[in-house]
Design a protein around this motif. Structure first.
Motif, short mmCIF file in Angstrom:
data_model
loop_
_atom_site.label_atom_id
_atom_site.label_comp_id
_atom_site.label_asym_id
_atom_site.label_seq_id
_atom_site.Cartn_x
_atom_site.Cartn_y
_atom_site.Cartn_z
N VAL A 1 -5.63 11.60 -7.19
CA VAL A 1 -6.20 11.47 -5.86
C VAL A 1 -6.89 10.12 -5.70
O VAL A 1 -7.56 9.63 -6.61
CB VAL A 1 -7.13 12.65 -5.54
N SER A 2 -6.66 9.50 -4.55
CA SER A 2 -7.28 8.21 -4.27
C SER A 2 -8.61 8.46 -3.56
O SER A 2 -8.77 9.45 -2.86
CB SER A 2 -6.31 7.41 -3.39
N GLU B 1 -3.50 9.07 5.44
CA GLU B 1 -3.06 9.34 4.07
C GLU B 1 -3.12 10.84 3.75
O GLU B 1 -2.20 11.41 3.18
CB GLU B 1 -3.93 8.58 3.06
N GLN C 1 3.96 16.12 4.07
CA GLN C 1 5.06 15.97 3.12
C GLN C 1 5.24 17.26 2.31
O GLN C 1 6.05 17.31 1.40
CB GLN C 1 4.79 14.82 2.15
N PRO D 1 -4.71 16.71 -4.73
CA PRO D 1 -3.48 16.11 -5.23
C PRO D 1 -3.73 15.40 -6.56
O PRO D 1 -4.85 14.94 -6.81
CB PRO D 1 -3.10 15.08 -4.16
N ASP E 1 1.27 3.93 -3.18
CA ASP E 1 0.59 5.20 -2.93
C ASP E 1 0.74 6.09 -4.17
O ASP E 1 1.83 6.26 -4.69
CB ASP E 1 1.21 5.90 -1.72
N PRO E 2 -0.38 6.64 -4.65
CA PRO E 2 -0.32 7.36 -5.93
C PRO E 2 0.56 8.61 -5.89
O PRO E 2 1.12 9.00 -6.90
CB PRO E 2 -1.77 7.72 -6.22
N ASN E 3 0.67 9.24 -4.73
CA ASN E 3 1.42 10.50 -4.68
C ASN E 3 2.83 10.37 -4.10
O ASN E 3 3.76 10.97 -4.62
CB ASN E 3 0.64 11.54 -3.89
N ILE E 4 2.94 9.62 -2.99
CA ILE E 4 4.26 9.57 -2.37
C ILE E 4 4.84 8.16 -2.41
O ILE E 4 5.84 7.89 -1.77
CB ILE E 4 4.20 10.10 -0.91
N SER F 1 -5.51 2.87 -6.13
CA SER F 1 -6.57 3.86 -5.98
C SER F 1 -7.50 3.92 -7.18
O SER F 1 -8.57 4.52 -7.11
CB SER F 1 -5.96 5.24 -5.70
N ALA G 1 -0.50 12.66 5.59
CA ALA G 1 0.83 12.42 5.01
C ALA G 1 1.07 13.37 3.85
O ALA G 1 2.15 13.94 3.71
CB ALA G 1 0.95 10.98 4.56
N ILE G 2 0.06 13.57 3.01
CA ILE G 2 0.22 14.47 1.88
C ILE G 2 0.49 15.89 2.37
O ILE G 2 1.37 16.59 1.88
CB ILE G 2 -1.03 14.42 0.98
N ARG H 1 0.83 -1.20 0.00
CA ARG H 1 0.00 0.00 0.00
C ARG H 1 0.87 1.26 0.00
O ARG H 1 0.59 2.23 -0.69
CB ARG H 1 -0.87 -0.03 1.26
#
Lengths: 322, 431
Positions: free
Chosen positions: B250-251, B258, B265, B247, A158-161, A180, B261-262, A154
């Motif tokens: 995006v999920s 989550e 970061q 973002p 992760d799509p971004n990080i 996602s 975290a974005i 997971r």
């Protein structure tokens, strides 16, 4: 434990014919009785185990599936007959898609694992330098807890990080949605299952390969068969019983997969139920919605699907073994 | 008696876990009561960290021994489902979520009635508790829990990004959208806005937007209201913010870890979240942007700034426990004024009015956060999710339009669909 109590009617010292004191007489009685019933006695622990851990839960689930039990299992519930089954079978929104996903997940994962497992097993078949290390490395995914595996992937996906998209970025490929995406999530979880469980298939197939007799292969080699021909006409047919055992073992597990799906997508298999299999669905009905009757009906249907598919496979194995 | 409870336990475990491998067991010693032990089950939470460190104090002063079980939120729910369902007496004190499980647990008779206990001790002072938290821990006129932590939704923002873009801290929803847009346009790598997106997880945070647009989950007569004009606007606004200025990639599964975290970061300018999680953003060990985080009250919508103001966790006593007096002693100690102040100073916003009135109570908070909390406490709404028995199912239903809007579907049609399903759900609960 009534099975362990000597019946009153047992005759003292009957089989051995020895006559001792009262205490040892009782012991004689028991040992004579135990001798006569030894096939039951030795099987008793296993029978109790099966009864407590398999038959009782099944019977209880079956009972619950016929009631409208919800909220608390101890709360009063009414007998509703097959109502829960009718509700579930008419549910085209969650149940049938979940059946589809369960079968897709199992089918695709199984094909990938068996094909890949066969390739790796063939590579490992003949002894080579560093073989031990390679085997250990291949077995590593097997020893990890599925939940931990889910958490790890997971993070990677992760799509971004996540690491996966950073890696893709380095070679100029645009980021992918992986877990996602509504269309990609199921595929990604299948990939994770393949990553974790192919080693088990390798183990089984390798055991099968090493027990094969070398003669047919050598004879074919003498006759000038190339390696593809030898594999498809000699090794594979001889391996079929082992392959089916691998499919059986992995198939049951893959059908029941829960941890990886729950750890990566959570309740309901994601916001659009994109990885919701029957197991995840039943779990949500029990633990999130507290609808025990409905959940039990799903589990009974699920159980029938598992038993049915395993029965088909076993039939196939018998046919192959003949 | 013992045999019966084992049988019950087995029956429930069997019913709940057929085919599943995820149900962890966990036992407690049966002679616990004789040894003067209190068995406490807590969630992984900042409050728990503080209390864990202080437990030796309690053991010394009371002579009781504390046996602590600590679990993640989902595992905690599962444990309760199995153990309380079986009528197990293995838990004495339980940490629970009054708004998520309170009604269901009380209805099932899992929670002991604490009404006489809370009012018996004037030094401990039940009257000191804020009204919202008290209401949430009271079911059918009976006090079934003691709140330990409160939450309000606030706006987390990046001071540096706002300054660089020449923007003011947004006071209204329109300003928030404009600022998010400006930042996303000036630096496409940074999201203008981030928040929870998971269907069920987003519901609690979306609630403040819903109230600020003038809506609520149900209307005055208890009928579903998730397709009211105000609700439709709120869905379109919240989903639109994430869809347009959120973002990249995006999920739709993000809960707070989550989304946080974005933000931490450094990949987002604005983030709306519970104030109780602020340490994640200001702790340099967890956050890359610890120095530049600012806090503000939730921007005002057409109906004003109306964030939720709720008790997210409370302590309760297991009805089946035969150790209820000792359990209460633990709760009394853990929720006393002194402990609440200590917890609040460590970053856990408490439910006691006297602690908030005490300057020491807010001394460790960032100044802007303390102000935002004070403002939110004043005009806050006492619930952040539908107030029903099966909250899990209700959240799935009313969260539908949020994820639909994020993925670009027609939010108005999604709200209509959700409204129909939610009304059916409400009808089924009344039966």
């Amino acid at each position: 434990m009534s099975v362990l109590t000597p019946p009153r009617s047992a005759q003292p010292g009957a089989p051995s014919g020895r006559n001792a004191g009262a205490g040892s007489g009782a012991r004689e009685n028991f040992s004579a009785w135990a001798n006569r019933h030894r096939k039951w006695l030795f099987a008793a622990p296993a029978m109790i185990f099966v009864g407590v851990l398999i038959i009782f839960p099944l019977a209880w689930t079956l009972y619950l599936s016929l009631t409208d039990s919800q909220g608390s299992v101890r709360a009063a519930s009414d007998f509703v007959g097959l109502q829960n089954y009718l509700t579930v079978l008419a549910d085209a929104e969650r149940f049938w898609p979940a059946v589809g996903r369960t079968l897709t997940f199992t089918g695709v994962a199984l094909v990938c694992e068996v094909v890949l497992g066969m390739c790796i097993a063939l590579l490992l078949w003949r002894p080579f330098r560093g073989e031990k290390w390679v085997r250990v490395a291949i077995l590593l995914p097997l020893v990890a807890t599925p939940v931990a595996v889910g958490m790890m992937w997971r993070l990677i996906f992760d799509p971004n990080i996540g690491f996966a998209n950073q890696l893709l970025g380095m070679i100029g490929i645009p980021p992918q949605p992986w877990l996602s995406g509504q269309d990609t999530a199921l595929g990604t979880t299948i990939f994770m299952d393949v990553w974790q469980w192919t080693p088990m298939v390798v183990l089984i197939l390798l055991a099968g390969l090493t027990s094969l007799s070398e003669e047919p292969d050598e004879a074919a080699r003498m006759d000038g068969a190339n390696s593809f021909q030898r594999f498809f006409y000699i090794t594979l047919p001889l391996m079929m019983p082992t392959v089916i055992v691998a499919i059986l073992l992995r198939g049951i597990d893959a059908l029941k997969t829960f941890d990886i799906l729950y750890a990566t997508k959570g309740k309901g298999g994601g916001s659009f139920h994109e990885v919701e299999t029957l197991n995840v669905y039943a779990y949500g009905l029990s633990f999130d919605y507290n609808q025990y009757g409905l959940s039990s009906a799903v589990l009974i249907l699920f159980f029938m699907i598992i038993v049915g598919s395993m029965w088909l496979l076993t039939m196939r194995k018998k046919a192959v073994s003949k | 008696m013992k045999r019966r409870s084992i049988l019950q336990y087995a029956a429930v475990a069997a019913a709940l876990s057929l085919g599943l491998t995820a149900c962890g067991g966990g036992g407690g010693s049966s002679d616990a009561k004789a040894a003067g032990t209190v068995r406490v089950t807590l969630a992984n939470h900042v409050w728990t960290e503080g209390i864990k460190a202080a437990i030796p104090e309690f053991e010394k002063s009371s002579g009781l021994k504390v046996e602590l079980t600590q679990l993640g939120e989902d595992q905690l729910s599962d444990q309760y489902n199995v153990k309380l369902n079986a009528g197990s007496d293995e838990i004495d004190v339980m940490m629970y979520r009054p708004l998520q499980e309170g009604k269901a647990f009380a209805k099932n008779g899992y929670l002991a009635d604490l009404t006489s206990k809370v009012s018996a001790d004037s030094g401990w002072d039940w009257k000191d508790y804020q009204e919202g938290p008290v209401k949430a821990s009271t079911v059918d006129g009976k006090v079934v829990g003691v709140p330990i932590i409160t939450e309000r939704e606030v706006l987390y923002y990046r001071k540096d990004l706002l300054k660089a873009a020449g923007l003011e801290v947004p006071k209204t929803m329109d300003e928030l959208e404009a600022a998010a847009k400006a930042i996303k346009e000036s630096s496409p790598d940074t999201a203008g806005f981030v928040a929870r997106t998971g269907k069920s997880a987003a519901v609690t945070q979306f609630s403040s937007f819903l109230y600020s647009f003038g809506g609520d989950w149900t209307d005055d007569s208890g009928k579903s209201a998730v397709n009211s004009d105000a609700a439709k606007e709120a869905y379109a606004y919240y989903g639109g913010l994430i869809r347009n200025y959120g973002p990249a990639n995006v999920s739709t599964d993000m809960s707070w870890p989550e989304a946080m975290a974005i933000f931490t970061q450094g990949k987002a300018a604005f983030y709306t979240e519970a104030d109780s999680l602020y340490k994640n953003a200001t702790d340099p060990a967890k956050s890359k942007v610890a120095d530049t985080v600012g806090f503000a009250a939730l921007p005002a919508g057409p109906a004003g700034s109306k964030p939720y103001n709720i008790p997210s966790w409370g302590l309760a006593v297991n009805q089946a426990s035969s150790n209820q007096d000792n359990a209460w002693k633990f709760i009394q100690w853990a929720t006393g004024k002194e402990r609440t102040l200590a917890a609040q100073k460590a970053g856990v916003p408490g439910p006691r009015a006297s602690v908030w009135a005490d300057p020491a109570g807010t001394s460790t908070y960032p100044k802007d956060l303390a102000e935002a909390i004070a403002a939110s406490a004043e005009n806050g709404v006492g619930h952040d999710r539908p107030e029903v028995v099966t909250v899990g199912k209700a959240r799935e239903i009313v969260g539908g339009p949020i994820v639909d809007t994020i993925t670009g579907a027609d939010s108005s049609a999604a709200a209509d669909t959700a409204n129909k399903a939610f009304q059916q759900f409400l009808d089924s609960e009344k039966k």
